[in-house]
Design an enzyme around this catalytic site. Sequence first.
Site, mmCIF file in Angstrom:
data_model
loop_
_atom_site.group_PDB
_atom_site.id
_atom_site.type_symbol
_atom_site.label_atom_id
_atom_site.label_comp_id
_atom_site.label_asym_id
_atom_site.label_seq_id
_atom_site.Cartn_x
_atom_site.Cartn_y
_atom_site.Cartn_z
ATOM 1 N N GLY A 72 0.795 -1.229 0.000
ATOM 2 C CA GLY A 72 0.000 0.000 0.000
ATOM 3 C C GLY A 72 0.823 1.271 0.000
ATOM 4 N N SER A 73 0.287 2.272 0.661
ATOM 5 C CA SER A 73 0.797 3.633 0.598
ATOM 6 C C SER A 73 2.219 3.777 1.114
ATOM 7 C CB SER A 73 -0.124 4.523 1.432
ATOM 8 O OG SER A 73 0.523 5.703 1.812
ATOM 9 N N SER A 74 2.876 4.831 0.637
ATOM 10 C CA SER A 74 4.229 5.155 1.097
ATOM 11 C C SER A 74 4.218 5.772 2.492
ATOM 12 C CB SER A 74 4.891 6.118 0.120
ATOM 13 O OG SER A 74 4.115 7.289 -0.012
#
Lengths: 147, 423
Positions: A72-74
């Site tokens: 998923g997201s950074s």
Amino acid sequence: MDIATEAKPEAIVLKGRKVVAGRAEGEALVTTETISGWGGINERTGTIIERRHQMRDVSFAGKILVFPGAKGSSGWSAYFHMTRLNGVQPQAMIFTRMTTKIALGAVVTRVPAITELDQDPLSVIETGDWVVVDADAGTVTITKKKT
Amino acid sequence: MKLTDYEKAMYEGEHGRAKARAMDLLVRYGEALGAERLVETNNVAGAFNASTPSVQAIAQKGMEHIYSELNLDSDEVVEVPHMVAHTCQLITGIDNDNWELQGVDKSLVDMQRANEKYLGRRGVNMFATCTPYQVGNVPVKGEHCAWMESSAVIYCNSVLGARTNVEGKESTGAAALTGRIPYWGFHITENRRGTHLVELDIEVDDMMDWGLLGYYIGEVIGEDIPVINGRSHQPDLIKLKHFGAAAASSGGVEMYHIPGITPEADTVEEAFGGRKIKGTFRYGTAERRETYEKLQSSTEKKVDFIMLGCPHNSIDQMALIAHMLEDRKIHSDVQLWVHTPRAIKQVAERNGYIDVIRDAGGVVMSDTCPAISRRLPAGTRVIATDSAKQAHYLPAITGVQGWFGSVSDCVDAALTGQWNGRA
């Protein structure tokens, strides 16, 4: 230090590579699914919030978190960083898939972390097992929970 | 890890405490990865800006406290010098104009603005968007970057052929001050080859099609590198922006090849570069249908919030939405927020698109999005969005129910207050 003498007779010892130095022990929380940081956990409670995740509503605070790794997201590292600032971080991380998210996340969570184990930790370790992570020695020592 | 003399000097503090702390983080991070060395970068896109309540307590101690703790993972508080790499701010938590509509406390707005001044003077360019490649930061093929934002990273690697891993708040903070990042993963040519083949059995044409394909691929591929074969239509920036964001939400895809379209492979063979194909997936009607169903988390047809523009809209998307809303009014029970980078908003303003959307009852937001800000209109229970990424994250983050569909299905829901979307 001799791990073999420290471990109980029934203990299983896995060897791996240090990601973040240190030693911790505690109860394992095992998931075979990767975890999202930003959008996947509540950083104030250490709870997994992702819809359809097998550990939804379960908190990893104080646990030895055993999982495939990050997705998923950074914002992964920033959210695990905040679990540390909020005191709800896992005690250690054991994972199988190296990525920049999990590496940086483990570094800033500042908990012992280990990977590249000689057996698959996701099948050897079960939730509730007592696990000692000695990242400097590169060992994970597992005492199976009583069934 | 092997360091150059210059890197050693920074590490040892000869270039100031901030760079020493930045190098300390990069070394810890590089060793965790198993990287052999660092690589020079002059293109950093990160998250520096202070806009959330959790940062407020740190901000009160001073802006250097925020950077030290959250951007360098440093217990030592350091003075922050000017960035050495070209650096930009990605998306933030507060729309500098529409903060009242977001329900943001004025004290947070003041903090964000003060923090922007602090960072701006030090060379952090305030793009304030998840799509820096739409507003002037377009790295060239082969350029080593240190980017955050999974949807931007996948675009940077795949569509532009530049090289970045998914970096984080701390590693971009350190990279901006040192011009260095671990040489690992996608910086290395051999790691950029395809791993899995995805054969398209159906046409993938409009934006929703690409979003669904991306969401499917993320689920089945995880963190590997798909090579997409059997394309029937030419995608554009809008579709690939949407596709990548979806694949990086359901999974951790950071790079893909569409032979003949993306710059590192003209053929399927070239995309795999002699590597053995680890697995093949076929994407057909059943997979598309199943993916569509997975993205729906609502049982209620009555909607109260429509979110468009994730990743931030291009000017053409703004034009399309304005066209659909021309001389119409959205339903009185519905709020519509449309998100676009501030630089594009200015163009949309001059074109008259903003007036059209505003006259219809919608709001054009910049700098932020509901998933990042965790802010929705008060009382929101059921949302509809054209973004697979928002449909994935918003229900988890905010507890709302969500519908996913095409732009026209979403605009229709805005006008009628009812969800009538179709797969």
